[in-house]
Design a protein around this motif. Structure first.
Motif, PDB file in Angstrom:
ATOM      1  N   THR A 262       0.847  -1.208   0.000  1.00  0.00           N
ATOM      2  CA  THR A 262       0.000   0.000   0.000  1.00  0.00           C
ATOM      3  C   THR A 262       0.877   1.249   0.000  1.00  0.00           C
ATOM      4  O   THR A 262       2.082   1.174   0.235  1.00  0.00           O
ATOM      5  CB  THR A 262      -0.911   0.041   1.247  1.00  0.00           C
ATOM      6  N   SER A 263       0.243   2.404  -0.208  1.00  0.00           N
ATOM      7  CA  SER A 263       1.010   3.653  -0.367  1.00  0.00           C
ATOM      8  C   SER A 263       1.751   4.079   0.886  1.00  0.00           C
ATOM      9  O   SER A 263       2.684   4.867   0.811  1.00  0.00           O
ATOM     10  CB  SER A 263       0.089   4.808  -0.735  1.00  0.00           C
ATOM     11  N   SER A 265       0.273   5.863   3.392  1.00  0.00           N
ATOM     12  CA  SER A 265      -0.239   7.160   3.861  1.00  0.00           C
ATOM     13  C   SER A 265      -0.430   7.145   5.368  1.00  0.00           C
ATOM     14  O   SER A 265      -0.251   8.150   6.035  1.00  0.00           O
ATOM     15  CB  SER A 265      -1.593   7.483   3.236  1.00  0.00           C
ATOM     16  N   THR A 266      -0.832   5.997   5.909  1.00  0.00           N
ATOM     17  CA  THR A 266      -1.177   5.966   7.321  1.00  0.00           C
ATOM     18  C   THR A 266      -0.168   5.192   8.171  1.00  0.00           C
ATOM     19  O   THR A 266      -0.294   5.145   9.378  1.00  0.00           O
ATOM     20  CB  THR A 266      -2.570   5.328   7.520  1.00  0.00           C
ATOM     21  N   SER A 383     -11.428  10.213 -11.559  1.00  0.00           N
ATOM     22  CA  SER A 383     -10.584  10.694 -10.474  1.00  0.00           C
ATOM     23  C   SER A 383     -10.401   9.569  -9.457  1.00  0.00           C
ATOM     24  O   SER A 383     -11.321   8.786  -9.227  1.00  0.00           O
ATOM     25  CB  SER A 383     -11.253  11.899  -9.811  1.00  0.00           C
ATOM     26  N   PRO A 387     -10.158  12.209  -1.733  1.00  0.00           N
ATOM     27  CA  PRO A 387     -11.391  12.945  -2.030  1.00  0.00           C
ATOM     28  C   PRO A 387     -11.046  14.091  -2.987  1.00  0.00           C
ATOM     29  O   PRO A 387     -10.002  14.722  -2.834  1.00  0.00           O
ATOM     30  CB  PRO A 387     -11.817  13.502  -0.675  1.00  0.00           C
ATOM     31  N   ASP A 409     -15.845   9.659  -9.983  1.00  0.00           N
ATOM     32  CA  ASP A 409     -14.995   9.826  -8.800  1.00  0.00           C
ATOM     33  C   ASP A 409     -14.994   8.473  -8.100  1.00  0.00           C
ATOM     34  O   ASP A 409     -15.918   8.131  -7.379  1.00  0.00           O
ATOM     35  CB  ASP A 409     -15.592  10.934  -7.921  1.00  0.00           C
ATOM     36  N   TRP A 411     -14.087   5.636  -5.651  1.00  0.00           N
ATOM     37  CA  TRP A 411     -13.511   5.319  -4.343  1.00  0.00           C
ATOM     38  C   TRP A 411     -13.156   3.837  -4.286  1.00  0.00           C
ATOM     39  O   TRP A 411     -13.994   2.976  -4.555  1.00  0.00           O
ATOM     40  CB  TRP A 411     -14.477   5.641  -3.189  1.00  0.00           C
ATOM     41  N   GLU A 415      -6.544  -2.624  -1.277  1.00  0.00           N
ATOM     42  CA  GLU A 415      -7.165  -3.811  -0.689  1.00  0.00           C
ATOM     43  C   GLU A 415      -8.393  -4.284  -1.469  1.00  0.00           C
ATOM     44  O   GLU A 415      -8.781  -5.443  -1.372  1.00  0.00           O
ATOM     45  CB  GLU A 415      -7.610  -3.495   0.748  1.00  0.00           C
ATOM     46  N   ARG A 513      -9.432   9.781   6.168  1.00  0.00           N
ATOM     47  CA  ARG A 513      -9.162   8.645   7.052  1.00  0.00           C
ATOM     48  C   ARG A 513      -9.826   8.893   8.388  1.00  0.00           C
ATOM     49  O   ARG A 513      -9.818  10.011   8.872  1.00  0.00           O
ATOM     50  CB  ARG A 513      -7.655   8.493   7.290  1.00  0.00           C
TER      51      ARG A 513
HETATM   52  P1  ATP Z   1      -1.880   2.988   3.481  1.00  0.00           P
HETATM   53  O1  ATP Z   1      -3.024   2.020   3.475  1.00  0.00           O
HETATM   54  O2  ATP Z   1      -0.540   2.338   3.438  1.00  0.00           O
HETATM   55  O3  ATP Z   1      -2.010   4.037   4.542  1.00  0.00           O
HETATM   56  P2  ATP Z   1      -3.215   4.301   1.271  1.00  0.00           P
HETATM   57  O4  ATP Z   1      -4.470   4.005   2.040  1.00  0.00           O
HETATM   58  O5  ATP Z   1      -2.991   5.699   0.802  1.00  0.00           O
HETATM   59  O6  ATP Z   1      -1.947   3.827   2.106  1.00  0.00           O
HETATM   60  P3  ATP Z   1      -4.197   3.155  -1.179  1.00  0.00           P
HETATM   61  O7  ATP Z   1      -4.755   1.797  -1.093  1.00  0.00           O
HETATM   62  O8  ATP Z   1      -3.441   3.508  -2.407  1.00  0.00           O
HETATM   63  O9  ATP Z   1      -3.180   3.348  -0.004  1.00  0.00           O
HETATM   64  O10 ATP Z   1      -5.335   4.235  -1.045  1.00  0.00           O
HETATM   65  C1  ATP Z   1      -6.659   3.980  -0.651  1.00  0.00           C
HETATM   66  C2  ATP Z   1      -7.228   5.174   0.087  1.00  0.00           C
HETATM   67  O11 ATP Z   1      -7.238   6.338  -0.775  1.00  0.00           O
HETATM   68  C3  ATP Z   1      -8.681   5.028   0.499  1.00  0.00           C
HETATM   69  O12 ATP Z   1      -8.791   4.313   1.712  1.00  0.00           O
HETATM   70  C4  ATP Z   1      -9.137   6.477   0.609  1.00  0.00           C
HETATM   71  O13 ATP Z   1      -8.745   7.047   1.844  1.00  0.00           O
HETATM   72  C5  ATP Z   1      -8.366   7.165  -0.498  1.00  0.00           C
HETATM   73  N1  ATP Z   1      -9.184   7.279  -1.737  1.00  0.00           N
HETATM   74  C6  ATP Z   1      -9.004   6.608  -2.898  1.00  0.00           C
HETATM   75  N2  ATP Z   1      -9.897   6.998  -3.839  1.00  0.00           N
HETATM   76  C7  ATP Z   1     -10.675   7.929  -3.266  1.00  0.00           C
HETATM   77  C8  ATP Z   1     -11.797   8.730  -3.718  1.00  0.00           C
HETATM   78  N3  ATP Z   1     -12.278   8.655  -4.961  1.00  0.00           N
HETATM   79  N4  ATP Z   1     -12.358   9.579  -2.832  1.00  0.00           N
HETATM   80  C9  ATP Z   1     -11.894   9.676  -1.563  1.00  0.00           C
HETATM   81  N5  ATP Z   1     -10.839   8.974  -1.087  1.00  0.00           N
HETATM   82  C10 ATP Z   1     -10.230   8.116  -1.915  1.00  0.00           C
END
Ligand code: ATP
Ligand code: MG
Length: 647
Positions: A262-263, A265-266, A383, A387, A409, A411, A415, A513
């Motif tokens: 995963t990226s 971010s968290t 997109s 968000p 858009d 989501w 995972e 998040r």
């Molecule tokens: P990690 O899980 O390691 O912290 P990450 O959650 O950024 O990293 P990704 O699986 O790439 O890894 O990203 C998914 C997350 O991106 C989603 O849980 C959400 O928070 C956000 N996201 C993706 N697409 C959208 C969207 N269209 N609108 C709002 N949020 C989005």
């Protein structure tokens, strides 16, 4: 959310659609009466070597936990993505490559793709890669990356693609985590005119990875000097000897297909494991349905193959549908900020899919760099990743799409394998900033902190009550952590980690998040909401909002703000922005601190890392945690300095 304006399907949107409003309703109705019939239809869109008779076997309960889809069937991913198209459209273009340098581009037909993939599959076999082995792919955004991904699927090897922008340490960590003995790389990559020494990075990484047996080095010519004699294979020296035929390995639907981290971010990235049948069913279905893909369309997803978006919507979703997918090596602002729009004109792109971070950055440059291009070929915009602020949505819709193209858009998460909550192009009326509804068969639910189900218009934590085919099956090597991370917070449900609102019309609005949601004087405020209000002001290009401990309110609101080019950062402007947010959302959301931020900390996939900003706002810059996935670590030091001046 402030912007509740409804955008119906734009007049003149091409018909007949792949799935129109009636078709979408029919799918929802089918799910309601005979859910398995819906899943069966989706599964039957693929070619099976041994057809499945079992469809779904799922329990999210800890004691008898299992997720299996189409599980007595056998198939091969490369066969579905390549061979089955050869009879009717072998000469059709599978990939258009657009280089970082605008003078470089070429096309790869399905016939040529078949030969390239099979040769690499035979090559890997010859050097000992077997079914189930993990192969790490550390490549730039070039067709070779996709050739090797597909070649892995041909022989049943499990790929782990690591984004080419990662450091040697990050690469080593990912190789060790999945015990990968094979690596694919190339001498160097180039993005925005800058060279990235991928092979040198690999050599450094491999000092920590003694178990790697072979590195396949992608090169055009055979005489490149390689450092590690027996370990490194220059593919240009051996590829010509390889047969362009390679039997497709019959894989069980639940055999592992790939691992993807995963990226981050968290927190620390997780090695997400996807399996063969369900993942491909979901990538193929969502690509075709959500984007209203029609035969002959040119599709461009700007994500790197190092992210899940690149897996599902540069490679697997498009190819499973026999589409033409554009692979772009470069960045949005090189050599100029018109690059995206010029590429759309050059290759007559019909469907364009990018991230809010890119849209906001290009919006900052004004309308002129967009307006000077035609973009007449565009039909659908998408997109993904964060968000999208209503302000950025409206710019994307009106300026980029000239008010003609629906925006999906989408989501979803690494995972989830593919889209879960998203408009379907041409079938769903749109609200700027909302991901709208769940796809048929996907069951989102909103729960409060105790796990109580909330109904109607409400706000809380987003869970999914039941499985869908593209769901991840495990964290590689740590199944217990998988169940712990996603199924224990709210037992019996998949917890997404995201906060969400549902409005009176049933539209979903992702608020960020859950860890990022603020609690100000007992009011829950989504970071996305305050950020959108700030970005809606004409002086603001980008904003990131976090909470910090506040004696009276519990949490205060700290806003990091990047201004539009040429705007002076003054104290008066801070007052203006504070008043603006009070007016847009209400006095409860009044910012306590506004800090000017020349740059924001972002992951390499372009997402704002709020956990770092939170530590800065909390006055604990020593506790930043894992920052290895940060794109530009230098912005952090600047922000810490700026924050200290304030305390
Ligand atoms: P990690 O899980 O390691 O912290 P990450 O959650 O950024 O990293 P990704 O699986 O790439 O890894 O990203 C998914 C997350 O991106 C989603 O849980 C959400 O928070 C956000 N996201 C993706 N697409 C959208 C969207 N269209 N609108 C709002 N949020 C989005
Ligand atoms: Mg995540």
């Amino acid at each position: 959310m402030s912007d509740q304006q409804l955008f119906p399907v734009p007049a003149g949107f091409l018909r007949p659609q792949t799935v129109d409003a009636a078709g979408l309703k029919a799918q929802h109705d089918l799910v309601a009466t005979d859910e398995n019939a819906h899943w069966r239809t989706l599964g039957e869109a693929l070619d099976w070597i041994e057809p499945f008779t079992k469809i779904k076997d799922v329990s999210f309960n800890r004691d008898d936990f299992r997720i299996r889809w189409y599980y007595d069937g056998k198939l091969n991913v490369s066969q579905n993505c390549i061979d089955r198209h050869l009879k009717d459209r072998g000469d059709q273009v599978a990939f258009i490559f657009e280089g970082d340098d605008p003078s470089t581009s070429y096309s790869v037909t399905y016939n040529r793709l078949a030969a390239e993939v099979n040769k690499r599959a035979n090559l890997m076999k010859q050097y000992g890669v077997k079914k189930g082995d993990r192969v790490t792919i550390y490549m730039p955004m070039v067709p070779e990356a996709a050739y090797f991904m597909l070649a892995c699927t041909r022989i049943g090897a499990v790929h782990s693609v690591v984004f080419g922008g990662f450091s040697p340490d990050s690469l080593a960590g990912r190789i060790l985590d999945c015990k990968s003995e094979f690596v694919v790389t190339t001498h160097e990559g180039v993005r925005g005119g800058k060279k990235i020494p991928l092979k040198a990075n690999t050599d450094l990484a491999l000092l920590q990875c003694p178990d790697v047996k072979h590195v396949f080095v992608v090169a055009d010519i055979c005489d490149v000097m390689l450092k590690h004699g027996d370990r490194d294979i220059n593919i240009a020296c051996v590829l010509d000897e390889m047969s362009a035929e390679c039997p497709a390995e019959p894989m069980g639907a639940e055999d592992p297909l790939f691992i993807l981290y995963t990226s981050g971010s968290t927190g620390k990235p997780k090695g997400v494991l996807h399996t063969t049948g369900g993942y491909l069913v979901w990538a193929a279905y969502t690509f075709k349905t959500v984007f209203d893909y029609q035969a002959g369309d040119v599709f461009w997803c700007t994500a790197d193959v190092g992210w899940v978006t690149g897996h599902s919507y540069v490679v697997y979703g498009p190819l499973a549908n026999g589409a033409t997918s554009l692979i772009f090596e470069g960045v949005p602002n090189y050599p100029t900020v018109s690059r995206f729009w010029e590429v759309i004109d050059k290759h007559q792109v019909n469907i364009f899919y990018t991230a809010p971070t890119a849209i906001r950055a290009l919006m900052r440059e004004g309308d002129e760099p967009v307006k000077k291009t035609s973009r007449a070929s565009l039909r659908v915009l998408g997109s993904v990743g964060e968000p999208i602020n209503p302000e950025a949505w409206l710019w994307y819709y009106n300026v980029v799409g000239d008010g003609r193209c629906p925006i999906v858009d989408t989501w979803w998460q690494t995972e989830t394998g593919g889209h879960l909550i998203t408009p379907v192009a041409g079938a769903t009326p749109l609200k700027p900033g909302s991901a709208s509804y769940a796809l048929p068969g996907v069951k989102p639910v909103i729960v409060d902190a105790e796990g109580k189900l909330l109904s109607g218009a409400t706000e809380g934590n987003l869970c999914i009550a039941d499985s869908w085919p593209g769901q991840m099956r495990s964290i590689y090597g740590d199944h217990a952590r998988f169940i712990e991370t996603y199924f224990s917070t709210y037992p019996g449900k998949y917890f997404t980690g995201d906060g969400v609102k549902r409005d009176e019309d049933g539209y979903y609005w992702i608020t960020g998040r859950v860890d990022d949601v603020l609690n100000v004087s007992g009011h829950r405020i989504g970071t996305a909401e305050v950020e959108s209000a700030l970005v809606a002001h004409e002086t603001v290009a980008e904003a990131a909002v976090v909470g910090f401990p506040h004696d009276i309110k519990g949490q205060g609101i700290w806003c990091f703000v990047t201004l539009v080019k040429g705007v002076e950062p003054t104290e008066e402007l801070k007052v203006t922005l504070r008043n603006w947010v009070r007016r847009e959302i209400g006095p409860i959301a009044s910012p306590d601190v506004i800090q000017w931020a020349p740059g924001l900390p972002k992951t390499r996939s372009g997402k704002i890392m709020r956990r770092i900003l939170r530590k800065i706002a909390e006055g604990q810059p020593e506790a930043l945690g894992d920052i290895s996935t940060l794109a530009d670590p230098s912005v952090v030091a600047d922000l810490i300095k700026g924050a200290n001046l304030k305390i």
